[in-house]
Design a protein around this motif. Structure first.
Motif, PDB file in Angstrom:
ATOM      1  N   HIS A 329       0.620  13.706  -4.341  1.00  0.00           N
ATOM      2  CA  HIS A 329       1.546  12.635  -4.721  1.00  0.00           C
ATOM      3  C   HIS A 329       1.792  11.671  -3.565  1.00  0.00           C
ATOM      4  O   HIS A 329       1.972  10.469  -3.772  1.00  0.00           O
ATOM      5  CB  HIS A 329       2.873  13.230  -5.192  1.00  0.00           C
ATOM      6  N   MET A 330       1.814  12.189  -2.343  1.00  0.00           N
ATOM      7  CA  MET A 330       1.992  11.301  -1.197  1.00  0.00           C
ATOM      8  C   MET A 330       0.826  10.317  -1.092  1.00  0.00           C
ATOM      9  O   MET A 330       1.021   9.118  -0.832  1.00  0.00           O
ATOM     10  CB  MET A 330       2.107  12.107   0.093  1.00  0.00           C
ATOM     11  N   THR A 331      -0.411  10.811  -1.287  1.00  0.00           N
ATOM     12  CA  THR A 331      -1.552   9.900  -1.229  1.00  0.00           C
ATOM     13  C   THR A 331      -1.508   8.908  -2.392  1.00  0.00           C
ATOM     14  O   THR A 331      -1.866   7.739  -2.227  1.00  0.00           O
ATOM     15  CB  THR A 331      -2.883  10.672  -1.263  1.00  0.00           C
ATOM     16  N   ASP A 332      -1.060   9.373  -3.572  1.00  0.00           N
ATOM     17  CA  ASP A 332      -0.938   8.461  -4.723  1.00  0.00           C
ATOM     18  C   ASP A 332       0.010   7.310  -4.398  1.00  0.00           C
ATOM     19  O   ASP A 332      -0.273   6.134  -4.676  1.00  0.00           O
ATOM     20  CB  ASP A 332      -0.427   9.212  -5.949  1.00  0.00           C
ATOM     21  N   THR A 333       1.164   7.650  -3.828  1.00  0.00           N
ATOM     22  CA  THR A 333       2.177   6.638  -3.549  1.00  0.00           C
ATOM     23  C   THR A 333       1.694   5.633  -2.522  1.00  0.00           C
ATOM     24  O   THR A 333       1.817   4.414  -2.699  1.00  0.00           O
ATOM     25  CB  THR A 333       3.468   7.309  -3.055  1.00  0.00           C
ATOM     26  N   TRP A 334       1.132   6.114  -1.432  1.00  0.00           N
ATOM     27  CA  TRP A 334       0.717   5.213  -0.365  1.00  0.00           C
ATOM     28  C   TRP A 334      -0.515   4.414  -0.754  1.00  0.00           C
ATOM     29  O   TRP A 334      -0.660   3.255  -0.350  1.00  0.00           O
ATOM     30  CB  TRP A 334       0.487   6.006   0.924  1.00  0.00           C
ATOM     31  N   TYR A 335      -1.415   5.016  -1.533  1.00  0.00           N
ATOM     32  CA  TYR A 335      -2.552   4.235  -2.001  1.00  0.00           C
ATOM     33  C   TYR A 335      -2.091   3.153  -2.988  1.00  0.00           C
ATOM     34  O   TYR A 335      -2.627   2.052  -3.006  1.00  0.00           O
ATOM     35  CB  TYR A 335      -3.588   5.133  -2.666  1.00  0.00           C
ATOM     36  N   GLY A 336      -1.105   3.486  -3.812  1.00  0.00           N
ATOM     37  CA  GLY A 336      -0.555   2.481  -4.714  1.00  0.00           C
ATOM     38  C   GLY A 336       0.034   1.315  -3.947  1.00  0.00           C
ATOM     39  O   GLY A 336      -0.150   0.143  -4.329  1.00  0.00           O
ATOM     40  N   ALA A 337       0.742   1.608  -2.856  1.00  0.00           N
ATOM     41  CA  ALA A 337       1.283   0.532  -2.023  1.00  0.00           C
ATOM     42  C   ALA A 337       0.160  -0.295  -1.413  1.00  0.00           C
ATOM     43  O   ALA A 337       0.246  -1.528  -1.324  1.00  0.00           O
ATOM     44  CB  ALA A 337       2.167   1.121  -0.922  1.00  0.00           C
ATOM     45  N   LEU A 338      -0.916   0.372  -0.989  1.00  0.00           N
ATOM     46  CA  LEU A 338      -2.071  -0.328  -0.444  1.00  0.00           C
ATOM     47  C   LEU A 338      -2.691  -1.255  -1.476  1.00  0.00           C
ATOM     48  O   LEU A 338      -2.978  -2.421  -1.206  1.00  0.00           O
ATOM     49  CB  LEU A 338      -3.105   0.697   0.017  1.00  0.00           C
ATOM     50  N   HIS A 339      -2.857  -0.736  -2.696  1.00  0.00           N
ATOM     51  CA  HIS A 339      -3.494  -1.520  -3.747  1.00  0.00           C
ATOM     52  C   HIS A 339      -2.616  -2.698  -4.169  1.00  0.00           C
ATOM     53  O   HIS A 339      -3.118  -3.794  -4.463  1.00  0.00           O
ATOM     54  CB  HIS A 339      -3.801  -0.623  -4.948  1.00  0.00           C
ATOM     55  N   ASP A 340      -1.307  -2.486  -4.217  1.00  0.00           N
ATOM     56  CA  ASP A 340      -0.393  -3.584  -4.547  1.00  0.00           C
ATOM     57  C   ASP A 340      -0.491  -4.691  -3.509  1.00  0.00           C
ATOM     58  O   ASP A 340      -0.483  -5.883  -3.844  1.00  0.00           O
ATOM     59  CB  ASP A 340       1.049  -3.076  -4.632  1.00  0.00           C
TER      60      ASP A 340
END
Length: 633
Positions: A329-340
């Motif tokens: 979940h931590m990687t999901d959240t930070w990758y989502g921030a990266l993609h945004d």
């Protein structure tokens, strides 16, 4: 107070202006004004203190469309986006990941729908945009307004229209056709269908959402709110965990049924919020925290059940499942921030469209667009989303028992982590966006005072990986030592602690590497593995180790929920000490021979701080702001 402004700058506004003003009132606007031009609109905005709703006078739509725009939870500033072909004077838009990344795009994905909601923080930009756009141009007044607002770098989210009707009209024939289309749609029935997510995972789509709207409708009629449904869902999950721990085929089957029903209710609370338009920051936070708590309590029940059935390492499997899922979940959240962030910088994204990252991005876009295809559903299923996890747990526990359920979750979860991690790493290197420079990395890393006092070293990802490897090595050594009947040499946890503190030295370094979004997940793994190693080496009860790590996950998911909304730190965040200081305290407890006491004392302290922080954040501080005392709803 929400102000709605109908911009009647276009000729022949007439009856549509009055109609829109009445619709904005029904949509929840406390004050509705009509502005003759953009200069008058700028003056009205200058006096506003809350969100402002703006629409042109050429919009014909269901009132529900305006209400959805006014209550949209995706962001403070939201624009209506339509799929209609653009007419002269209308602004085209291009959106990505729900954000309007360009107005007046040559390759548009839609057309501006003539209405937007602007958050309080963006009102100065709106007023200035209105004054600048008042000079005229080829676009209509409201289109010039949104174009200038976007050009200022304002983050604008897109609100699409689905099942309902919204059209911008230019003459009497178009107006009559649009009004007929509006009248032909049952607004309430469409809103109930809209409460279901447009794109969800396979299990949720075919085994939950086919009947959950009926539960949503019943809950709305009874008067149960989304928070009440969430609490019932938690109760079902806790009961399922108890039954999984009890063992015996009837209990396991009953637990599986309760787990499924709990997941249905987990979907219903969001559907109910969308159907009734009752959104709140508290509700979003509670939903995030409740989801993780429910899942991890179920892991605890399975771990206890597997141990009770005679398997020595049941709790170890439960801890592994919880640690793996949290790191994922931590990687999901930070990758989502990266993609945004990449979506807001399209020129960076398109710089190497021919590379492997660009090809992966294009392939992913094609698959996502082909909804209903086998490849679409495989892509959504292979990543092991929550619906599939709960379905697998329920089926495996009912048919084979807790041990098989935990092993199945670990195997599929590991494969999914490897799949998503590998693809995201390639795409992240291609996007080359220093995402961690746009957020408070120190806060969301959970560094604390100790990390800020250490010397700063470069390469935070390398340091974090070394710290995680040191913690993992300590855990392996502790398992071997305890299994062989010996004790862990003192120098082993000391060496691991040195590596952990080395990882903390990267906290103040610029997180501008293409893979630095992996740092927080590596630090979570490092802290959890080190804590587990301390518990194993100190022969602490397995349930105590699990409880301590569970408290840590609550702290970290609180930070995760705040990162997703770009919110400030929890009120008592400093009192949680930070992961380096917590690790030091546990190491001291292990060396002194009191590992169990250290885990129990520190865990209890952190739980009290967490509960107190929740009460302060969601009850005390909001009550002071309102001048009274009320519980969050």
């Amino acid at each position: 107070m929400t102000l709605a402004i109908v911009l009647a700058a276009e000729p022949a506004a007439g009856r549509l202006t009055e109609r829109l003003a009445a619709q904005w009132r029904r949509a929840g606007a406390a004050d509705v004004r009509v502005a003759a031009d953009l200069t008058e609109l700028a003056d009205l905005v200058a006096d506003a203190t809350g969100p402002v709703l703006v629409s042109g006078a050429d919009l014909v739509a269901h009132t529900a469309v305006l209400k959805h725009l006014a209550t949209s939870p995706v962001g403070p500033t939201v624009a209506l986006v339509l799929t209609d072909p653009p007419a002269p004077g209308q602004a085209t838009v291009r959106e990505e990941r729900g954000q309007v990344v360009e107005v007046g795009a040559a390759d548009p994905s839609g057309v501006f729908g003539g209405a937007l909601r602007v958050g309080a923080a963006d009102l100065p930009a709106l007023a200035e945009a209105a004054r600048r756009a008042a000079g005229g141009g080829p676009l209509g007044a409201v289109d010039r307004l949104v174009a200038d607002l976007a050009a200022r770098g304002t983050l604008i989210f897109a609100q699409r229209v689905r099942l309902l009707v919204a059209h911008r009209v230019g003459d009497e024939a178009q107006r009559a056709a649009a009004e007929s289309a509006v009248a032909a749609v049952d607004e309430d029935r469409a809103e109930l269908k809209l409460s279901v997510k447009e794109r969800d995972d396979f299990f949720t789509t075919f085994f939950v959402s086919t009947w959950s709207p009926y539960v949503t409708k019943a809950a709305a009629r009874i008067g149960i709110g989304p928070t009440g449904v969430t609490m019932v869902s938690v109760a079902f999950a806790v009961a399922a965990a108890v039954l999984f721990g009890t063992g015996g085929r009837p209990a396991l089957v009953a637990g599986a049924v309760l787990l499924y029903l709990g997941f249905v209710l987990d979907c219903v609370d969001g559907q109910l919020a969308r159907y009734t338009r009752h959104f709140s920051a508290w509700g979003g936070w509670l939903d995030t925290m409740a989801d993780r708590f429910k899942e991890y309590v179920v892991y605890a029940g399975l771990g206890f059940g597997a141990t009770h059935a005679g398997f020595r390492y049941g709790w170890a499997l439960a801890l592994a499942a919880m640690t793996l899922q949290t790191v994922r979940h931590m990687t999901d959240t930070w990758y989502g921030a990266l993609h945004d962030e990449a979506a807001r910088r399209p020129k960076v994204v398109s710089a190497d469209a021919g590379g492997i990252g660009g090809k992966l991005n294009a392939a992913s876009t094609r698959v996502q667009a082909d909804t209903g295809s086998v490849s679409y559903w495989l892509k959504r299923t292979v990543v092991f989303p929550i619906g599939e996890r709960w379905a697998l747990i329920a089926i495996a526990a009912a048919l084979f028992g807790p041990l098989v359920a935990l092993v199945a979750v670990l195997v599929w979860g590991t494969l999914a982590f490897a799949y998503t991690g590998g693809l995201r790493t390639l795409r992240a290197r291609w996007m080359r966006v220093p995402v961690l420079t746009t957020v408070d990395a120190g806060l969301h890393r959970d560094d604390g005072l100790l990390a800020r006092t250490l010397p700063t070293a470069r390469r935070p990802l390398l340091l974090a990986v070394l710290g995680a490897l040191g913690a993992a090595g300590t855990l392996v050594w502790a398992l071997l030592a305890v299994h062989g009947g010996g004790d862990l040499p003192v120098w082993v946890p000391v060496l691991a602690l040195v590596l952990l503190l080395g990882a903390a030295q990267g906290s103040r370094a610029p997180h501008d590497g293409s893979l630095d979004w992996l740092v927080p997940a590596a630090l979570r793994a490092a802290e959890y593995l080190f804590a587990i190693a301390v518990g194993v080496a100190g022969r602490a009860p397995a349930w105590l180790i699990f409880g301590y790590v569970l408290v840590l996950t609550l702290l970290h998911y609180d930070l995760t929920a705040r990162l997703e909304k770009r919110q400030v730190a929890p009120p008592l965040h400093a009192a949680t000490l930070g992961w380096p200081a917590r690790s030091v305290l546990l190491a001291i407890g292990l060396i002194a021979g009191y590992a169990s006491i250290a885990l129990a004392t520190l865990g209890a302290y952190l739980l009290v701080v967490f509960v107190a922080s929740v009460v302060l954040a969601w009850v005390v501080l909001p009550a002071r702001a309102r001048g009274g005392v009320r519980s969050p709803g």
